[in-house]
Design a protein around this motif. Structure first.
Motif, PDB file in Angstrom:
ATOM      1  N   LEU A  98       0.828  -1.201   0.000  1.00  0.00           N
ATOM      2  CA  LEU A  98       0.000   0.000   0.000  1.00  0.00           C
ATOM      3  C   LEU A  98       0.866   1.255   0.000  1.00  0.00           C
ATOM      4  CD1 LEU A  98      -2.557  -1.065   2.773  1.00  0.00           C
ATOM      5  CD2 LEU A  98      -2.872  -1.192   0.297  1.00  0.00           C
ATOM      6  N   ARG A  99       0.456   2.227  -0.769  1.00  0.00           N
ATOM      7  CA  ARG A  99       1.123   3.535  -0.775  1.00  0.00           C
ATOM      8  C   ARG A  99       0.176   4.518  -0.088  1.00  0.00           C
ATOM      9  NH1 ARG A  99       2.378   7.647  -5.275  1.00  0.00           N
ATOM     10  NH2 ARG A  99       4.405   8.516  -4.677  1.00  0.00           N
ATOM     11  N   LEU A 100       0.514   4.840   1.165  1.00  0.00           N
ATOM     12  CA  LEU A 100      -0.377   5.632   2.000  1.00  0.00           C
ATOM     13  C   LEU A 100       0.103   7.082   2.102  1.00  0.00           C
ATOM     14  CD1 LEU A 100      -0.830   3.088   4.942  1.00  0.00           C
ATOM     15  CD2 LEU A 100      -2.326   3.429   2.967  1.00  0.00           C
ATOM     16  N   ASN A 101      -0.854   7.983   2.266  1.00  0.00           N
ATOM     17  CA  ASN A 101      -0.536   9.389   2.494  1.00  0.00           C
ATOM     18  C   ASN A 101      -0.230   9.576   3.975  1.00  0.00           C
ATOM     19  OD1 ASN A 101      -0.302  12.138   2.550  1.00  0.00           O
ATOM     20  ND2 ASN A 101      -2.443  12.565   2.046  1.00  0.00           N
ATOM     21  N   ASP A 102       1.026   9.843   4.301  1.00  0.00           N
ATOM     22  CA  ASP A 102       1.483   9.943   5.685  1.00  0.00           C
ATOM     23  C   ASP A 102       1.568  11.385   6.165  1.00  0.00           C
ATOM     24  OD1 ASP A 102       2.321   8.544   7.998  1.00  0.00           O
ATOM     25  OD2 ASP A 102       4.397   9.120   7.615  1.00  0.00           O
ATOM     26  N   ALA A 103       1.004  12.314   5.403  1.00  0.00           N
ATOM     27  CA  ALA A 103       1.070  13.730   5.776  1.00  0.00           C
ATOM     28  C   ALA A 103       0.121  14.025   6.932  1.00  0.00           C
ATOM     29  CB  ALA A 103       0.723  14.602   4.584  1.00  0.00           C
ATOM     30  N   LEU A 104       0.584  14.838   7.868  1.00  0.00           N
ATOM     31  CA  LEU A 104      -0.248  15.269   8.987  1.00  0.00           C
ATOM     32  C   LEU A 104      -1.156  16.419   8.541  1.00  0.00           C
ATOM     33  CD1 LEU A 104       2.443  15.315  11.824  1.00  0.00           C
ATOM     34  CD2 LEU A 104       0.537  13.710  11.606  1.00  0.00           C
ATOM     35  N   PRO A 105      -2.291  16.609   9.234  1.00  0.00           N
ATOM     36  CA  PRO A 105      -3.134  17.759   8.908  1.00  0.00           C
ATOM     37  C   PRO A 105      -2.334  19.053   9.056  1.00  0.00           C
ATOM     38  CG  PRO A 105      -4.300  16.243  10.345  1.00  0.00           C
ATOM     39  CD  PRO A 105      -2.883  15.757  10.278  1.00  0.00           C
ATOM     40  N   GLY A 106      -2.381  19.866   8.048  1.00  0.00           N
ATOM     41  CA  GLY A 106      -1.630  21.116   8.078  1.00  0.00           C
ATOM     42  C   GLY A 106      -0.307  21.053   7.340  1.00  0.00           C
ATOM     43  N   ASP A 107       0.163  19.837   6.989  1.00  0.00           N
ATOM     44  CA  ASP A 107       1.403  19.732   6.216  1.00  0.00           C
ATOM     45  C   ASP A 107       1.200  20.336   4.833  1.00  0.00           C
ATOM     46  OD1 ASP A 107       2.607  18.517   8.308  1.00  0.00           O
ATOM     47  OD2 ASP A 107       2.686  16.507   7.420  1.00  0.00           O
ATOM     48  N   ALA A 108       2.215  21.044   4.355  1.00  0.00           N
ATOM     49  CA  ALA A 108       2.094  21.716   3.065  1.00  0.00           C
ATOM     50  C   ALA A 108       2.150  20.743   1.900  1.00  0.00           C
ATOM     51  CB  ALA A 108       3.194  22.765   2.930  1.00  0.00           C
ATOM     52  N   ALA A 109       2.922  19.676   2.058  1.00  0.00           N
ATOM     53  CA  ALA A 109       3.103  18.742   0.948  1.00  0.00           C
ATOM     54  C   ALA A 109       2.608  17.356   1.330  1.00  0.00           C
ATOM     55  CB  ALA A 109       4.575  18.682   0.540  1.00  0.00           C
ATOM     56  N   VAL A 110       2.225  16.591   0.316  1.00  0.00           N
ATOM     57  CA  VAL A 110       1.819  15.204   0.532  1.00  0.00           C
ATOM     58  C   VAL A 110       3.053  14.359   0.803  1.00  0.00           C
ATOM     59  CG1 VAL A 110       0.729  13.182  -0.512  1.00  0.00           C
ATOM     60  CG2 VAL A 110      -0.196  15.460  -0.944  1.00  0.00           C
ATOM     61  N   ARG A 111       2.949  13.475   1.787  1.00  0.00           N
ATOM     62  CA  ARG A 111       4.065  12.590   2.137  1.00  0.00           C
ATOM     63  C   ARG A 111       3.602  11.144   1.969  1.00  0.00           C
ATOM     64  NH1 ARG A 111       7.018  12.296   8.073  1.00  0.00           N
ATOM     65  NH2 ARG A 111       8.271  10.432   7.667  1.00  0.00           N
ATOM     66  N   TRP A 112       4.188  10.449   1.007  1.00  0.00           N
ATOM     67  CA  TRP A 112       3.773   9.088   0.721  1.00  0.00           C
ATOM     68  C   TRP A 112       4.628   8.090   1.486  1.00  0.00           C
ATOM     69  CZ3 TRP A 112      -0.750   8.679  -1.371  1.00  0.00           C
ATOM     70  CH2 TRP A 112      -1.205   9.678  -2.241  1.00  0.00           C
ATOM     71  N   SER A 113       3.975   7.065   2.005  1.00  0.00           N
ATOM     72  CA  SER A 113       4.663   6.027   2.764  1.00  0.00           C
ATOM     73  C   SER A 113       4.205   4.666   2.271  1.00  0.00           C
ATOM     74  CB  SER A 113       4.357   6.168   4.264  1.00  0.00           C
ATOM     75  OG  SER A 113       4.897   5.091   5.002  1.00  0.00           O
ATOM     76  N   TRP A 114       5.172   3.784   1.966  1.00  0.00           N
ATOM     77  CA  TRP A 114       4.856   2.428   1.528  1.00  0.00           C
ATOM     78  C   TRP A 114       4.753   1.515   2.735  1.00  0.00           C
ATOM     79  CZ3 TRP A 114       3.875   0.725  -3.411  1.00  0.00           C
ATOM     80  CH2 TRP A 114       4.144   1.628  -4.452  1.00  0.00           C
ATOM     81  N   GLN A 115       3.746   0.638   2.737  1.00  0.00           N
ATOM     82  CA  GLN A 115       3.540  -0.301   3.827  1.00  0.00           C
ATOM     83  C   GLN A 115       3.074  -1.641   3.268  1.00  0.00           C
ATOM     84  OE1 GLN A 115       4.205   0.392   6.979  1.00  0.00           O
ATOM     85  NE2 GLN A 115       4.584   2.580   6.701  1.00  0.00           N
ATOM     86  N   PRO A 116       3.488  -2.764   3.892  1.00  0.00           N
ATOM     87  CA  PRO A 116       2.893  -4.054   3.518  1.00  0.00           C
ATOM     88  C   PRO A 116       1.431  -4.066   3.931  1.00  0.00           C
ATOM     89  CG  PRO A 116       4.939  -4.343   4.757  1.00  0.00           C
ATOM     90  CD  PRO A 116       4.543  -2.910   4.909  1.00  0.00           C
ATOM     91  N   GLY A 117       0.576  -4.620   3.095  1.00  0.00           N
ATOM     92  CA  GLY A 117      -0.853  -4.634   3.367  1.00  0.00           C
ATOM     93  C   GLY A 117      -1.394  -6.034   3.571  1.00  0.00           C
ATOM     94  N   PRO A 118      -2.678  -6.242   3.307  1.00  0.00           N
ATOM     95  CA  PRO A 118      -3.298  -7.561   3.453  1.00  0.00           C
ATOM     96  C   PRO A 118      -2.909  -8.477   2.299  1.00  0.00           C
ATOM     97  CG  PRO A 118      -4.893  -6.000   2.609  1.00  0.00           C
ATOM     98  CD  PRO A 118      -3.659  -5.211   2.909  1.00  0.00           C
TER      99      PRO A 118
END
Length: 228
Positions: A98-118
């Motif tokens: 999974l490629r998840l959006n790891d950005a916190l509320p208020g972050d200026a840019a999108v931060r993508w994070s890869w994770q193993p999924g189901p």
């Protein structure tokens, strides 16, 4: 009169050709579509395990995850990670990435994070992809080891009491063969990994699951379990 009869014949032929019954026979006689299912080349992507986020941030060597595209008929359907397991001659399981959006509320840019999924079940004949809902499977903790259509792994309880469970699930029967608590969860300082990889034996059929630093749990054919 001859012209009238010819018109009637043409109308009858046209009606039969486009009737639901004739179309059904045409579909039945048509050859089945052949689907092409492949796993593409491996690529490395940045990866931060949830439990090791703070430690990984201090590490000089960033962690990476190996991912591969799952392609059906020339179109990418999913990202996957790890090795695929052939369940039958026409189906296999593989873990989704999974490629998840790891950005916190208020972050200026999108931060993508890869994770193993189901896990996914893929049918080579139809190209159909099914998401598997393995009981108590925790993508951040669980590491399923497959044998035939059985998956053995350590799962985490979702109830208020929690717990670390030894789980054996069977796809064909669509049921849990074993679900036995072998430790506490959540843990104040979880070991990494929390469980050793499951060890399968063919004859007699059995599997051993063991929490890191804890006792093992031996599951024999028929779902009987014995703690070591």
């Amino acid at each position: 009169m001859q012209t009238f009869r010819s018109a009637q014949v043409r109308l009858l032929i046209w009606t039969l050709a486009f009737s639901p019954i004739s179309q059904q026979f045409a579909r039945a006689g048509a050859p089945a579509k052949v689907h092409v299912v492949t796993l593409g080349g491996v690529r490395k992507v940045p990866y931060t395990p949830p439990e090791a986020a703070a430690r990984a941030a201090k590490s000089a060597d960033p962690l990476t995850l190996k991912v591969r595209p799952l392609i059906v008929d020339g179109r990418q359907k999913e990202w996957t990670t790890g090795e695929a397991h052939d369940v039958t001659d026409r189906s296999f399981t593989v873990r989704r990435a999974l490629r998840l959006n790891d950005a916190l509320p208020g972050d200026a840019a999108v931060r993508w994070s890869w994770q193993p999924g189901p896990w996914l079940l893929v049918d080579r004949m139809t190209g159909h992809i099914t998401a598997l809902h393995l009981p108590d499977f925790d993508a951040a903790v669980s590491d399923a080891v497959w044998f035939r259509d059985y998956a053995a792994y350590c799962g985490t309880g979702t109830t208020a009491k929690g717990g670390l469970f030894a789980v054996v699930a069977q796809l064909g029967a669509r049921r849990v063969v074993v679900q036995k608590q072998i430790g506490k969860w959540p843990q104040s300082e979880p070991a990494e990994p929390v469980c050793k990889p499951a060890e399968w034996q063919r004859t007699p059929m059995r599997v051993t699951l063991q929490a890191t630093g804890g006792r093992g749990y031996d599951v024999r054919r028929g779902g009987r379990g014995v703690a070591d």
